[in-house]
Design a protein around this motif. Structure first.
Motif, short mmCIF file in Angstrom:
data_model
loop_
_atom_site.label_atom_id
_atom_site.label_comp_id
_atom_site.label_asym_id
_atom_site.label_seq_id
_atom_site.Cartn_x
_atom_site.Cartn_y
_atom_site.Cartn_z
N GLY A 240 -5.23 24.82 44.24
CA GLY A 240 -5.81 25.56 45.35
C GLY A 240 -6.98 26.38 44.87
O GLY A 240 -7.33 26.35 43.69
N GLU A 241 -7.59 27.08 45.77
CA GLU A 241 -8.74 27.94 45.42
C GLU A 241 -8.39 29.37 45.78
O GLU A 241 -7.57 29.62 46.67
CB GLU A 241 -9.97 27.52 46.23
N ASN A 242 -9.06 30.29 45.13
CA ASN A 242 -8.94 31.70 45.48
C ASN A 242 -7.53 32.26 45.40
O ASN A 242 -7.12 33.06 46.22
CB ASN A 242 -9.46 31.95 46.90
N TYR A 243 -6.75 31.78 44.44
CA TYR A 243 -5.47 32.42 44.19
C TYR A 243 -5.71 33.74 43.48
O TYR A 243 -6.60 33.83 42.64
CB TYR A 243 -4.59 31.56 43.28
N HIS A 244 -4.90 34.72 43.78
CA HIS A 244 -4.94 35.96 43.01
C HIS A 244 -3.64 36.05 42.26
O HIS A 244 -2.57 35.84 42.84
CB HIS A 244 -5.12 37.16 43.93
N ALA A 245 -3.72 36.39 40.99
CA ALA A 245 -2.49 36.41 40.19
C ALA A 245 -1.86 37.80 40.19
O ALA A 245 -2.55 38.81 40.28
CB ALA A 245 -2.81 35.98 38.77
N LEU A 246 -0.55 37.81 40.07
CA LEU A 246 0.19 39.05 39.81
C LEU A 246 0.38 39.13 38.30
O LEU A 246 0.46 38.12 37.64
CB LEU A 246 1.58 38.96 40.42
N GLY A 247 0.51 40.31 37.79
CA GLY A 247 0.98 40.39 36.41
C GLY A 247 -0.07 40.64 35.37
O GLY A 247 -1.09 41.28 35.62
N ASN A 248 0.17 40.07 34.19
CA ASN A 248 -0.60 40.40 32.99
C ASN A 248 -1.86 39.53 32.86
O ASN A 248 -1.75 38.32 32.69
CB ASN A 248 0.31 40.20 31.77
N CYS A 283 -9.26 45.85 40.86
CA CYS A 283 -8.11 45.48 40.01
C CYS A 283 -8.10 43.98 39.76
O CYS A 283 -8.46 43.20 40.64
CB CYS A 283 -6.79 45.82 40.69
N LYS A 284 -7.68 43.59 38.55
CA LYS A 284 -7.59 42.16 38.25
C LYS A 284 -6.37 41.55 38.92
O LYS A 284 -6.39 40.41 39.35
CB LYS A 284 -7.48 41.98 36.74
N ALA A 285 -5.26 42.29 38.94
CA ALA A 285 -4.02 41.73 39.48
C ALA A 285 -3.93 42.02 40.98
O ALA A 285 -4.44 43.03 41.46
CB ALA A 285 -2.83 42.32 38.75
N ALA A 286 -3.27 41.10 41.70
CA ALA A 286 -3.10 41.28 43.14
C ALA A 286 -1.88 42.15 43.43
O ALA A 286 -1.07 42.42 42.56
CB ALA A 286 -2.91 39.91 43.78
N LEU A 287 -1.80 42.59 44.67
CA LEU A 287 -0.65 43.40 45.10
C LEU A 287 0.25 42.53 45.95
O LEU A 287 -0.18 41.96 46.95
CB LEU A 287 -1.16 44.60 45.92
#
Ligand SMILES: Cc1cc2nc3c(=O)[nH]c(=O)nc-3n(C[C@H](O)[C@H](O)[C@H](O)COP(=O)(O)OP(=O)(O)OC[C@H]3O[C@@H](n4cnc5c(N)ncnc54)[C@H](O)[C@@H]3O)c2cc1C
Length: 313
Positions: A240-248, A283-287
């Motif tokens: 997919g495109e434009n996923y935002h990651a949780l975590g490190n 922020c780099k990580a998503a909420l």
């Protein structure tokens, strides 16, 4: 672990079927290779898996070095909810876990799963043995209560005053650094494995802007977590495109590419957990947005309810 060498080799032999994702190559060691450090076992990545591997290698008589890419150890383990499964009995847990693989139509290694269900029965004692006074508590049960064997699955956390992930990783950190004095190099990402005659004999890591060669006498253990912060892997595996990651943000699939550089086959690459979330400016990580039942219903584009939100199916 009672995995036989044969099983591992048959896995390696199947590697041709998997696309080689990246240009990472293992470096060839020769007589001129200069070694900056030497250890028996090098653990790459200091999250939960790395900490446990380091503890076991140390307790079985090896000199261990851990290298971690980020300035802080812990990876996703430290920011997770800190829960882990320990069943009430192994054979019934095997039924349950087998059913989860079947439900997901997922590739399964029976020998590995058998070993897992046997060894997991020792996890409570192992965890409480890491530090005197450690208490575990049951906070939940099986995620899929429609599958056979679900009733023996209990989920535990480490008791403590902090967030559950911190309680878990603080325990590991104590066992690694304070109790065993295992050396840890932070901000030292591994960039490449080093091989000789098809055997891994070390790794190249970046430290203070300089590459160093670490020689290993026994093994390199890759515990670098997932690929959720690597856009190329997300495109290839999560598709997919434009996923935002949780975590490190350090989890960019480095270990997967290093394993592939020695011919390892990957599996379960498209299996991921994908909650609803939102991008946070700066922020780099998503909420993650957690919708707890019974506070929501699903509706379709016409505003019509289309599912039983409470069904475990
Ligand atoms: C918000 C959240 C909640 C979760 N809750 C739970 C839960 O309650 N229960 C559960 O079972 N699972 C949970 N998970 C999943 C769980 O956290 C992970 O599966 C688990 O922590 C993975 O452990 P690990 O040691 O493999 O990886 P990690 O803990 O992510 O550690 C990998 C480490 O490797 C380092 N690294 C990466 N590349 C390199 C390199 N080249 N060189 C050196 N180091 C490198 C990373 O920086 C990181 O520190 C959760 C995940 C998230 C994001």
């Amino acid at each position: 672990m009672q995995l036989k060498r044969r099983t591992l080799l048959s896995g390696l032999a199947a590697s041709a079927a998997v696309p080689f994702m990246s240009a990472v190559q293992a470096k060839q060691a020769d007589a001129d290779t200069k070694w900056d450090k030497e250890t028996d076992v090098l653990v790459i990545g200091y999250g939960g898996a790395g900490a446990c591997a380091a503890i076991e290698a140390h307790d079985n008589g090896s000199k261990v070095l851990i290298i971690e890419k980020m300035a802080q150890p812990g990876g996703n383990t430290a920011i997770s909810s800190g829960g882990f499964m320990v069943p009430q009995d192994g054979p019934t847990a095997l039924k349950y876990l087998t059913a989860t693989y079947d439900l997901a139509n997922s590739e399964k290694d029976d020998e590995l799963l058998n070993t897992f269900c046997k060894e997991i029965m020792g996890v409570k004692d192992w965890m409480t043995g890491l530090k005197e006074g450690t208490e575990l508590w049951v906070y939940g049960h099986a995620g899929f209560q429609n599958l056979p064997g679900w009733e023996v699955i209990d989920k535990y956390r480490v008791r403590g005053k902090k967030r559950s992930g911190d309680c878990l990783f603080d325990l590991y950190r104590y066992a690694v650094e304070e109790k065993r004095n295992i050396p840890v190099m932070l901000e030292t990402p591994a960039v490449q494995l080093i091989q000789k005659d098809g055997q891994v004999v070390g790794a190249v890591a970046s430290n203070n802007g300089k590459n160093i060669n670490i020689k290993v006498n026994k093994a390199v253990i890759l515990t670098t977590g997932g690929y959720e912060f690597d856009p190329e892997s997300l495109r290839t595996y999560a598709q997919g495109e434009n996923y935002h990651a949780l975590g490190n943000p350090g989890n960019t699939g480095d270990g997967l590419r290093m394993a592939q550089s020695m011919g390892a086959r990957l599996w379960h690459m498209t299996a991921y957990s994908c909650p609803l979330g939102t991008e946070l400016p700066g922020c780099k990580a998503a909420l993650q947005v957690a919708m707890m039942a019974p506070s929501f219903i699903w509706v379709d584009k016409n505003g019509k309810r289309f599912a039983d939100e409470f069904s475990p199916d």
